[in-house]
Scaffold this active site. Structure first.
Site, PDB file in Angstrom:
ATOM      1  N   PRO A 240       0.818  -1.224   0.000  1.00  0.00           N
ATOM      2  CA  PRO A 240       0.000   0.000   0.000  1.00  0.00           C
ATOM      3  C   PRO A 240       0.848   1.270   0.000  1.00  0.00           C
ATOM      4  CG  PRO A 240      -0.703  -1.510   1.760  1.00  0.00           C
ATOM      5  CD  PRO A 240       0.582  -2.044   1.198  1.00  0.00           C
TER       6      PRO A 240
ATOM      7  N   GLU B 283       0.715  -7.659   8.210  1.00  0.00           N
ATOM      8  CA  GLU B 283       0.848  -6.195   8.254  1.00  0.00           C
ATOM      9  C   GLU B 283       1.842  -5.654   7.233  1.00  0.00           C
ATOM     10  OE1 GLU B 283      -1.042  -3.759   9.853  1.00  0.00           O
ATOM     11  OE2 GLU B 283      -2.203  -5.599   9.979  1.00  0.00           O
TER      12      GLU B 283
ATOM     13  N   ARG C 197      -0.127  -7.994 -21.581  1.00  0.00           N
ATOM     14  CA  ARG C 197      -0.901  -7.485 -22.727  1.00  0.00           C
ATOM     15  C   ARG C 197      -0.073  -6.619 -23.656  1.00  0.00           C
ATOM     16  NH1 ARG C 197      -6.327  -7.206 -22.589  1.00  0.00           N
ATOM     17  NH2 ARG C 197      -6.252  -5.228 -23.696  1.00  0.00           N
TER      18      ARG C 197
ATOM     19  N   ASP D 107      -3.077   1.972 -30.531  1.00  0.00           N
ATOM     20  CA  ASP D 107      -2.556   3.124 -31.274  1.00  0.00           C
ATOM     21  C   ASP D 107      -3.671   4.069 -31.700  1.00  0.00           C
ATOM     22  OD1 ASP D 107      -0.096   1.854 -31.153  1.00  0.00           O
ATOM     23  OD2 ASP D 107      -0.400   0.850 -33.074  1.00  0.00           O
TER      24      ASP D 107
HETATM   25  C1  9D3 Z   1      -5.462  -2.875   7.706  1.00  0.00           C
HETATM   26  C2  9D3 Z   1      -3.985  -2.999   7.741  1.00  0.00           C
HETATM   27  N1  9D3 Z   1      -3.388  -1.693   7.472  1.00  0.00           N
HETATM   28  C3  9D3 Z   1      -3.145  -0.987   8.740  1.00  0.00           C
HETATM   29  C4  9D3 Z   1      -3.099   0.473   8.536  1.00  0.00           C
HETATM   30  C5  9D3 Z   1      -2.146  -1.767   6.710  1.00  0.00           C
HETATM   31  C6  9D3 Z   1      -2.111  -2.780   5.640  1.00  0.00           C
HETATM   32  C7  9D3 Z   1      -1.192  -3.795   5.674  1.00  0.00           C
HETATM   33  C8  9D3 Z   1      -1.143  -4.739   4.649  1.00  0.00           C
HETATM   34  C9  9D3 Z   1      -2.986  -2.714   4.559  1.00  0.00           C
HETATM   35  C10 9D3 Z   1      -2.940  -3.662   3.538  1.00  0.00           C
HETATM   36  C11 9D3 Z   1      -2.014  -4.675   3.590  1.00  0.00           C
HETATM   37  C12 9D3 Z   1      -1.956  -5.689   2.510  1.00  0.00           C
HETATM   38  N2  9D3 Z   1      -2.033  -5.060   1.171  1.00  0.00           N
HETATM   39  C13 9D3 Z   1      -1.137  -5.252   0.237  1.00  0.00           C
HETATM   40  O1  9D3 Z   1      -0.217  -6.027   0.407  1.00  0.00           O
HETATM   41  C14 9D3 Z   1      -1.243  -4.534  -1.013  1.00  0.00           C
HETATM   42  C15 9D3 Z   1      -2.124  -3.493  -1.439  1.00  0.00           C
HETATM   43  C16 9D3 Z   1      -3.223  -2.834  -0.801  1.00  0.00           C
HETATM   44  O2  9D3 Z   1      -3.654  -3.140   0.326  1.00  0.00           O
HETATM   45  N3  9D3 Z   1      -3.860  -1.834  -1.493  1.00  0.00           N
HETATM   46  C17 9D3 Z   1      -3.495  -1.456  -2.730  1.00  0.00           C
HETATM   47  N4  9D3 Z   1      -2.496  -2.046  -3.368  1.00  0.00           N
HETATM   48  C18 9D3 Z   1      -1.826  -3.046  -2.716  1.00  0.00           C
HETATM   49  S1  9D3 Z   1      -0.544  -3.890  -3.359  1.00  0.00           S
HETATM   50  C19 9D3 Z   1      -0.347  -4.823  -2.021  1.00  0.00           C
END
Ligand code: 9D3
Length: 250
Positions: free
Chosen positions: A89, A116, A154, A169
């Protein structure tokens, strides 16, 4: 292209990638896909891949050693110039431009988080890039890796047919699509727009471009603002706005 996905859920990657365009790319050899499971790089009987966060707090953190060993193993099997990309994230937002950058590399190691997240030192030691799908919470990196894989594959030569590559294109690049219709001509009392039935291809092209421009301005104005409009496009938009002042449903 070579892809190697570091994931605690390799079946999720292999199963999803077996379908459709990505499945065909793997079958015809345009792409080679391997998965590397950090659990195979643990040393203890419990095959521990996660542990409690230093400093306290909820959830678990992916441990350095097994994930680092998995990435190193994946890297060894990859061509020179391959990139290591973490899904998280905190990454930069994935889009078509990033897909184009990645499609120009010989290989990508996609590293998927769970729980996490990663011990930060994994990112410091290994990441060439860190990508997010967008501002919403999903449970791990696998769906992110699959989205990146699909978008990149793709773009590779020979993966899509001529029809779809021509589309990339076309005039509508950077715009939302125009509406599409197929038979029957009337369904639930709704008619196909007459212009699509008259066989006048110049007029059909103009209508489609007009629809694409009008819908893009209404729904995603930022896509129009970052774009130079031709005189024809400006005229088509004015016409569209004159005809659509208000009502969403008709
Ligand atoms: C609810 C947990 N969060 C606490 C603030 C943090 C959190 C940790 C791990 C939120 C999501 C994740 C797991 N997500 C991903 O590994 C992830 C992800 C995403 O959650 N949103 C957008 N793109 C991606 S790419 C990998």
């Amino acid at each position: 292209m070579d892809l190697n996905v570091v994931s605690l859920f390799p079946e999720m990657i292999r199963d999803a990638a077996a379908w459709g365009v990505t499945g065909r790319a793997l079958e015809n050899g345009a792409v080679r896909l391997e998965c590397t499971n950090p659990r195979d790089f643990t040393g203890d009987v419990h095959q521990t891949v996660d542990d409690r966060p230093y400093g306290g707090g909820p959830g678990m953190v992916l441990k350095y050693e097994p994930v680092s060993a998995a990435i190193a193993s994946a890297r060894e099997q990859m061509p020179e110039g391959s990139k290591v990309v973490f899904l998280s994230p905190q990454g930069r937002k994935f889009n078509q431009e990033v897909a184009t950058e990645l499609a120009a590399t010989p290989g990508i190691v996609l590293v998927c988080g769970r729980y996490e997240g990663f011990d930060e030192r994994l990112i410091e030691a290994h990441a060439d890039d860190e990508l997010s799908l967008g501002d919403y919470v999903i449970s791990g990196g696998e769906l992110g890796a699959l989205v990146v894989m699909d978008a990149v594959m793709r773009l590779l030569p020979g993966v899509l047919g001529d029809e779809a590559s021509a589309e990339q294109d076309s005039f509508s690049e950077g715009l939302l699509d125009c509406p599409h219709y197929t038979r029957p001509e009337v369904v639930a009392g709704r008619q196909v727009p007459a212009v699509l039935l008259n066989g006048n291809h110049a007029e059909i092209r103009r209508w489609r471009l007009q629809q694409a421009l009008g819908r893009t301005l209404a729904r995603r104005p930022e896509l129009i603002e970052g774009r130079e409009l031709t005189a024809e496009e400006q005229q088509l938009l004015q016409e569209y706005n004159a005809a659509h002042s208000g009502a969403a449903k008709e």
